[in-house]
Write a protein that holds these residues in place. Structure first.
Motif, PDB file in Angstrom:
ATOM      1  N   MET A 161       0.836  -1.211   0.000  1.00 35.50           N
ATOM      2  CA  MET A 161       0.000   0.000   0.000  1.00 35.50           C
ATOM      3  C   MET A 161       0.863   1.251   0.000  1.00 35.50           C
ATOM      4  N   ILE A 162       1.918   1.223   0.796  1.00 33.54           N
ATOM      5  CA  ILE A 162       2.778   2.404   0.881  1.00 33.54           C
ATOM      6  C   ILE A 162       3.478   2.639  -0.451  1.00 33.54           C
ATOM      7  N   GLU A 163       3.935   1.549  -1.069  1.00 31.21           N
ATOM      8  CA  GLU A 163       4.597   1.685  -2.375  1.00 31.21           C
ATOM      9  C   GLU A 163       3.650   2.312  -3.396  1.00 31.21           C
ATOM     10  N   TYR A 164       2.405   1.828  -3.373  1.00 30.58           N
ATOM     11  CA  TYR A 164       1.416   2.369  -4.313  1.00 30.58           C
ATOM     12  C   TYR A 164       1.234   3.862  -4.090  1.00 30.58           C
ATOM     13  N   GLN A 165       1.100   4.248  -2.812  1.00 30.42           N
ATOM     14  CA  GLN A 165       0.841   5.659  -2.521  1.00 30.42           C
ATOM     15  C   GLN A 165       2.019   6.526  -2.898  1.00 30.42           C
ATOM     16  N   GLN A 166       3.236   5.997  -2.700  1.00 29.02           N
ATOM     17  CA  GLN A 166       4.403   6.817  -3.020  1.00 29.02           C
ATOM     18  C   GLN A 166       4.578   6.938  -4.524  1.00 29.02           C
ATOM     19  N   ALA A 167       4.097   5.911  -5.264  1.00 32.39           N
ATOM     20  CA  ALA A 167       4.197   5.999  -6.718  1.00 32.39           C
ATOM     21  C   ALA A 167       3.091   6.875  -7.289  1.00 32.39           C
ATOM     22  N   ASN A 168       1.898   6.822  -6.672  1.00 35.50           N
ATOM     23  CA  ASN A 168       0.779   7.586  -7.223  1.00 35.50           C
ATOM     24  C   ASN A 168       0.442   8.795  -6.359  1.00 35.50           C
ATOM     25  N   GLN A 169      -0.494   8.591  -5.487  1.00 37.11           N
ATOM     26  CA  GLN A 169      -0.996   9.721  -4.705  1.00 37.11           C
ATOM     27  C   GLN A 169      -1.375   9.184  -3.326  1.00 37.11           C
ATOM     28  N   TRP A 170      -1.390  10.059  -2.353  1.00 39.46           N
ATOM     29  CA  TRP A 170      -1.752   9.601  -1.016  1.00 39.46           C
ATOM     30  C   TRP A 170      -3.193   9.114  -0.989  1.00 39.46           C
ATOM     31  N   GLY A 171      -3.433   8.123  -0.128  1.00 41.95           N
ATOM     32  CA  GLY A 171      -4.769   7.557  -0.023  1.00 41.95           C
ATOM     33  C   GLY A 171      -5.820   8.574   0.387  1.00 41.95           C
ATOM     34  N   ILE A 172      -5.412   9.550   1.190  1.00 46.24           N
ATOM     35  CA  ILE A 172      -6.402  10.500   1.694  1.00 46.24           C
ATOM     36  C   ILE A 172      -7.001  11.326   0.574  1.00 46.24           C
ATOM     37  N   PHE A 173      -6.222  11.510  -0.525  1.00 44.24           N
ATOM     38  CA  PHE A 173      -6.778  12.272  -1.656  1.00 44.24           C
ATOM     39  C   PHE A 173      -7.620  11.387  -2.554  1.00 44.24           C
ATOM     40  N   GLU A 174      -7.264  10.094  -2.601  1.00 45.65           N
ATOM     41  CA  GLU A 174      -8.033   9.203  -3.474  1.00 45.65           C
ATOM     42  C   GLU A 174      -9.277   8.678  -2.773  1.00 45.65           C
ATOM     43  N   MET A 175      -9.228   8.569  -1.444  1.00 44.42           N
ATOM     44  CA  MET A 175     -10.393   8.030  -0.717  1.00 44.42           C
ATOM     45  C   MET A 175     -10.719   8.927   0.469  1.00 44.42           C
ATOM     46  N   PRO A 176     -11.146  10.175   0.218  1.00 45.40           N
ATOM     47  CA  PRO A 176     -11.345  11.103   1.352  1.00 45.40           C
ATOM     48  C   PRO A 176     -12.414  10.627   2.337  1.00 45.40           C
ATOM     49  N   LEU A 177     -13.469   9.998   1.826  1.00 49.59           N
ATOM     50  CA  LEU A 177     -14.545   9.577   2.736  1.00 49.59           C
ATOM     51  C   LEU A 177     -14.067   8.465   3.653  1.00 49.59           C
ATOM     52  N   LEU A 178     -13.355   7.518   3.068  1.00 48.59           N
ATOM     53  CA  LEU A 178     -12.829   6.436   3.907  1.00 48.59           C
ATOM     54  C   LEU A 178     -11.841   6.984   4.925  1.00 48.59           C
ATOM     55  N   ALA A 179     -11.047   7.959   4.504  1.00 53.36           N
ATOM     56  CA  ALA A 179     -10.080   8.548   5.433  1.00 53.36           C
ATOM     57  C   ALA A 179     -10.805   9.221   6.591  1.00 53.36           C
ATOM     58  N   ALA A 180     -11.931   9.896   6.270  1.00 54.27           N
ATOM     59  CA  ALA A 180     -12.697  10.560   7.332  1.00 54.27           C
ATOM     60  C   ALA A 180     -13.272   9.524   8.297  1.00 54.27           C
ATOM     61  N   ALA A 181     -13.829   8.447   7.719  1.00 56.32           N
ATOM     62  CA  ALA A 181     -14.385   7.399   8.578  1.00 56.32           C
ATOM     63  C   ALA A 181     -13.286   6.781   9.440  1.00 56.32           C
ATOM     64  N   GLY A 182     -12.112   6.613   8.852  1.00 59.64           N
ATOM     65  CA  GLY A 182     -10.988   6.049   9.599  1.00 59.64           C
ATOM     66  C   GLY A 182     -10.596   6.929  10.766  1.00 59.64           C
ATOM     67  N   LEU A 183     -10.613   8.239  10.530  1.00 62.31           N
ATOM     68  CA  LEU A 183     -10.216   9.161  11.591  1.00 62.31           C
ATOM     69  C   LEU A 183     -11.219   9.114  12.747  1.00 62.31           C
ATOM     70  N   PHE A 184     -12.487   9.008  12.384  1.00 62.12           N
ATOM     71  CA  PHE A 184     -13.545   8.895  13.388  1.00 62.12           C
ATOM     72  C   PHE A 184     -13.321   7.634  14.227  1.00 62.12           C
ATOM     73  N   THR A 185     -13.004   6.549  13.516  1.00 68.42           N
ATOM     74  CA  THR A 185     -12.790   5.276  14.199  1.00 68.42           C
ATOM     75  C   THR A 185     -11.616   5.340  15.156  1.00 68.42           C
ATOM     76  N   LEU A 186     -10.600   6.108  14.723  1.00 70.45           N
ATOM     77  CA  LEU A 186      -9.384   6.224  15.531  1.00 70.45           C
ATOM     78  C   LEU A 186      -9.689   6.732  16.931  1.00 70.45           C
ATOM     79  N   GLN A 187     -10.680   7.620  16.993  1.00 70.67           N
ATOM     80  CA  GLN A 187     -11.077   8.181  18.288  1.00 70.67           C
ATOM     81  C   GLN A 187     -11.488   7.054  19.253  1.00 70.67           C
ATOM     82  N   GLY A 188     -12.257   6.092  18.696  1.00 73.14           N
ATOM     83  CA  GLY A 188     -12.664   4.973  19.536  1.00 73.14           C
ATOM     84  C   GLY A 188     -11.522   4.035  19.825  1.00 73.14           C
TER      85      GLY A 188
END
Lengths: 296, 637
Positions: A161-188
């Motif tokens: 996953m890291i290799e992919y992101q470094q070659a292309n684009q960060w996941g947060i830009f490609e999947m902003p909604l999932l990133a937001a849900a992940g951040l919410f989950t992190l709180q728990g």
């Protein structure tokens, strides 16, 4: 991978995690202090606390599994740190991947639950019942995020996953909604307010810590440092492109954990069922919508 | 004489031997030796598991023009090995001090009942082998019936009225399943005039689509009942919970898995993925048989697991989990890819290893304390540390956490769901796993942790005759989790023999370029972590002082054994406040509806048959006659 590399990973990865985790605990205390218009503790305070706890005279053990529970709680996280890819060390990370890691992280919780169970304090088992329910609550959105991310990168390997992101684009830009849900989950996952009823540090008599004194408490403290570090590194690997080197990597993981920490001190605490309700509603919904975008 | 002949004849002879020895205590030494011998014959046939040719039996029976034949392939061998391991562990467990306990429990008929238990266990193994060796649909049906009756006998051994009731309930379900299977077989025979496996595919393609769907539904009803899939799962938990001791361990570990065996043989091997996927209902692409089965599997994962969470009896809790774990097997199998099917099949082995161990720990607890009720147990870890260890290993396996083998097979199922883009099924599978973690913690907490009751303070560890089989099963659970590559060759050869894509593996796990699994590394890292954790705990900091559990206080009061605070009711109040209303028992309602429908119909027919209502009878005959005349005349016009 040579033997020296392997040994270096086994030795240094938990050590780095511990140091960074201590700094994160310091950061959390500083943030809470600033929000409450205090100065906050000095730089070495988290370390002093651990030394103090380990050095206490009175250390009460309630039986063999009370001890082993703490060993599992700390040891499980030490193992988990080695399976996380960080700059310079990602040799073993490939052997497990994200699914393994998500289940690996339940071992420390199980250890803590066993230890508390052996204490035979009724308030302890109430705490564990809450903690396991909380795990059920935050793991559902977490697993949706994991699915979306793994599907998007077409891999369960964190290194991949890291290799992919470094070659292309960060996941947060490609999947902003999932990133937001992940951040919410992190709180728990980090057990921060409003989702901290199972730790309940303010009223220690009704949580898992009720029978923990001295180095037992110290062990849980160490576990917390690892927990912060793990949450930061995991999120950075999934969405923020991991790290090329420590200079860019460290700010990312500190930023990731700083967000839940800052939110935490603005909120009171939810009851367990309200925690489930909110975690199964908002992050799940956002995560599923994100998933719909990721999976055409 | 071929190897298979040897196997079947020897197990038949063993059955005979146990029959004659059933009234002597020699049975105790004899039975484990016999199982070990059967296992040895199976090991002699182990070439099957590494890609060897199919073993056939030299017997054939000519019946009404059919030729029934028996054969063993990799799949049969795999299930047979699990059966024998479970039976051997149960038999060894039964043969030591447990025998005396059981005889005393059963009163004056004790020895007789004990002999019967051994006999029925062997009968179960023998019928299982016959079923696994079946070479055509007719012998499959015969084996199916034999297994059903053998497990019924095992369940009915317990003299309690409730147990008998549960066994009869099982029998009704099993008969319904058998009728469905028979109907399906009759349908195939009517269409193609053959019952050989090889020609089934050809017959199937000749049928119309409606007929195909009916056929598949009949088959899946029959298999689901034995397998315990939702909504046909209600018989299982009760029946297993009341089965006497180690017998329950055997039944729970493998008996209902013959449903999966039949699923593999008929659905995967004979009908195949393409057919199942293209058989759609109501012309919707989504609503095809494969998807329906996948969703039934997912529901089977979730519903029984969350019912298990509410149980107050250890055996029942485990039996409910047994149903839930079956869902993972079907979920993996129905993905039809290399990793998924391998995960589903491997889960049969893994599940059997820890489920048998877990049931045996409960039997051990009952042996020492006389109860498996959570409300009457607690705190036994200090008294029975090794049994606790076995249960701990078992629950880590059951919950599917590393480093036990349950994790490996579940990982494969998750991985396959991920690869095939099934997010909702994936969430369902994980939801089931999380529920399992909650409920197994309740299991271990309420039996072994928490408050020790006053009357259990003299309880001792169980004797070695009971510990050894439990520890051996735990060892299997751990070793095959540490090195899944020991089992994976068997799985790969099954996949090869039934025409599925074959999994790539090594000793440590699954080789896959986009994220595989290497359990050797994962386990080593975990144990390294534990080692460091132990060093930190034991060598740093002050010395800890061990105190008694009542040297304690809570809520401002000293705790003593007089104050009972160990509870299992509403153990997860936060969760239950939220999902409690969902426990409506709709499937129980459905079952009751079917029961009242059937009893209504039977009452009606009974009245007709016995001519209690001659007027009604006359009226019906008149109506039919009128109808016949009308139709006849209508046709002629």
């Amino acid at each position: 991978m040579s033997v020296t590399e392997l040994l270096a990973e086994l030795l240094f990865m938990p050590m780095i995690a511990f140091i960074v985790g201590l700094l994160m605990v310091l950061m959390m205390r500083k943030i809470s202090a600033r929000l409450q218009r205090r100065i906050g503790p000095p730089f070495f305070q988290p370390l002093y606390d651990i030394v103090k706890l380990y050095g206490k005279d009175t250390q009460i053990s309630h039986g063999l599994w009370h001890d082993i529970g703490i060993v599992m709680a700390v040891g499980g996280y030490i193992g988990a740190e080695i399976l996380l890819p960080v700059p310079g060390f990602d040799g073993i990370a490939d052997k497990g991947g994200i699914i393994t890691l998500s289940y690996f992280l339940m071992i420390p919780s199980l250890g803590m639950a066993l230890g508390v169970g052996q204490c035979a304090n009724p308030n302890g088992s109430i705490g564990i019942s809450r903690a396991l329910t909380a795990m059920l609550a935050y793991d559902i959105p977490f697993i949706i995020v994991v699915f979306g991310v793994a599907w998007h990168y077409q891999s369960t390997s964190l290194v991949g996953m890291i290799e992919y992101q470094q070659a292309n684009q960060w996941g947060i830009f490609e999947m902003p909604l999932l990133a937001a849900a992940g951040l919410f989950t992190l709180q728990g996952m980090m057990g921060k307010q409003p989702f901290e009823i199972y730790i309940a540090p303010a009223e220690i008599a009704t949580g898992p810590m009720v029978e923990m004194s001295g180095k037992y408490m110290g062990g849980l403290f160490v576990m917390q440092t690892f927990q912060f570090y793990t949450a930061g590194v995991l999120y950075a690997s999934l969405f923020l492109g991991g790290g090329d080197n420590w200079f860019t990597f460290l700010p990312k993981i500190f930023l990731v954990v700083a967000i839940p920490m800052s939110i935490a001190f603005l909120f009171p605490r939810y009851r367990t069922e309200d925690m489930i309700r909110i975690l199964w509603k908002w992050p799940v919904m956002v995560g599923l919508i994100g998933l719909a975008f990721v999976m055409p | 004489m071929t190897n298979l002949d040897e196997l079947l004849i020897f197990s038949g002879l063993s059955l005979l031997a146990l029959f004659f020895a059933r009234k002597s205590l020699m049975l105790r030494q004899l039975a484990p030796v016999l199982y070990a011998c059967i296992l040895l014959i199976l090991i002699k046939m182990s070439a099957l598991a590494y890609g060897g040719a199919i073993e056939t039996s030299s017997f054939t029976i000519e019946l009404l023009g059919f030729e029934m034949s028996w054969r063993f392939d990799a799949l049969s061998w795999f299930f047979a090995v699990i059966t024998l391991i479970a039976a051997l562990a149960s038999a060894v467990f039964m043969s030591g001090d447990w025998a005396r306990y059981y005889c005393e429990q059963q009163g004056e008929k004790g020895l007789q009942r004990y002999g019967l238990l051994h006999l029925v266990l062997m009968l179960n193994v023998f019928t299982m082998l016959i079923l696994l060796a079946s070479g055509d649909l007719l012998s499959l049906f015969i084996g199916w019936e034999l297994v059903s009756w053998a497990s019924f006998w095992m369940m009915a051994l317990s003299p309690e009225a409730k147990a008998r009731q549960a066994a009869v309930k099982y029998l009704v379900y099993a008969m319904a399943g058998a009728m469905a299977l028979l109907a399906a077989i009759a349908m195939i025979y009517a269409a193609g005039g053959t019952l050989q496996y090889g020609q089934l595919v050809a017959v199937l393609t000749e049928l119309s689509k409606t007929q195909q769907i009916v056929l598949v539904l009949l088959f899946s009803t029959a298999f689901s009942i034995k397998f315990g899939l939702v909504p046909f799962h209600l018989w299982q938990a009760k029946a297993y919970a009341y089965t006497p001791g180690p017998g329950a361990a055997f039944l729970a570990a493998i008996s209902s898995r013959v449903g999966l065996y039949a699923f593999v043989v008929v659905f995967v091997q004979l009908i195949g993925f393409a057919q199942l996927h293209s058989l759609d209902i109501l012309h919707s692409v989504w609503l095809n048989i494969q998807n329906i089965l996948l969703w039934i599997a997912a529901l089977t994962v979730i519903i029984p697991t969350y019912i298990a969470l509410q149980q107050h009896d250890a055996k029942r809790l485990l039996a409910w989990h047994g149903i839930g774990q079956g869902g993972y097997m079907l979920l993996g199998l129905m993905m039809f890819d290399s990793i998924g099917t391998a995960g589903g099949l491997m889960h049969v082995f893994n599940y059997a290893s820890y489920q048998a161990a877990l049931f045996l720990t409960i039997v051990a607890v009952v042996y020492r304390t006389g109860t498996s009720d959570f409300n009457k147990l607690g705190g036994l870890v200090t008294q029975m540390p090794l049994t606790f260890l076995v249960m701990l290993i078992g629950i880590i396996g059951l919950a599917g956490l590393p480093p036990m083998n349950g994790f490996v097979s579940k990982w494969m199922v998750y991985r396959s769901l991920l690869l095939n883009g099934q997010p909702l099924l994936f969430v369902a599978a994980v939801f089931g796993t999380l529920g399992t973690i909650l409920s197994v913690y309740k299991l271990i907490h309420n039996t072994f942790l928490g408050q020790l009751r006053l009357e259990h303070q003299q309880v001792k560890e169980v004797p070695w005759s009971m510990l050894i089989p439990m520890l051996a099963l735990s060892l299997i659970t751990f070793i095959t989790g540490f090195m899944p590559g020991l089992i994976l060759p068997w799985i790969a050869s099954i996949q090869q023999s039934i025409g599925l894509p074959v999994i790539a593996y090594d000793l440590g796990g699954i080789v896959y370029d986009k994220g595989g699994l290497d359990m050797i590394y994962v386990c080593m890292v975990m144990f390294y972590g534990f080692g460091v954790g132990a060093v930190i705990f034991y060598f740093l900091g002050g010395r800890s002082k061990r105190v008694h559990q009542y040297d304690n206080y809570a809520g401002g009061h000293f705790l003593s054994s007089k104050v009972r605070y160990h509870y299992s009711n509403n153990f997860y109040p936060g969760l239950m406040n939220l999902i409690g209303p969902w426990y409506r028992g709709s499937v129980v309602w459905l079952e009751k509806a079917v029961v009242s429908l059937v009893s209504l119909a039977s009452n009606l027919f009974e009245h007709m048959y016995r001519s209690r209502q001659p007027v009604m009878m006359l009226a019906v005959v008149m109506v039919f006659a009128l109808f016949a005349v009308l139709v006849k005349s209508g046709a002629s016009i």
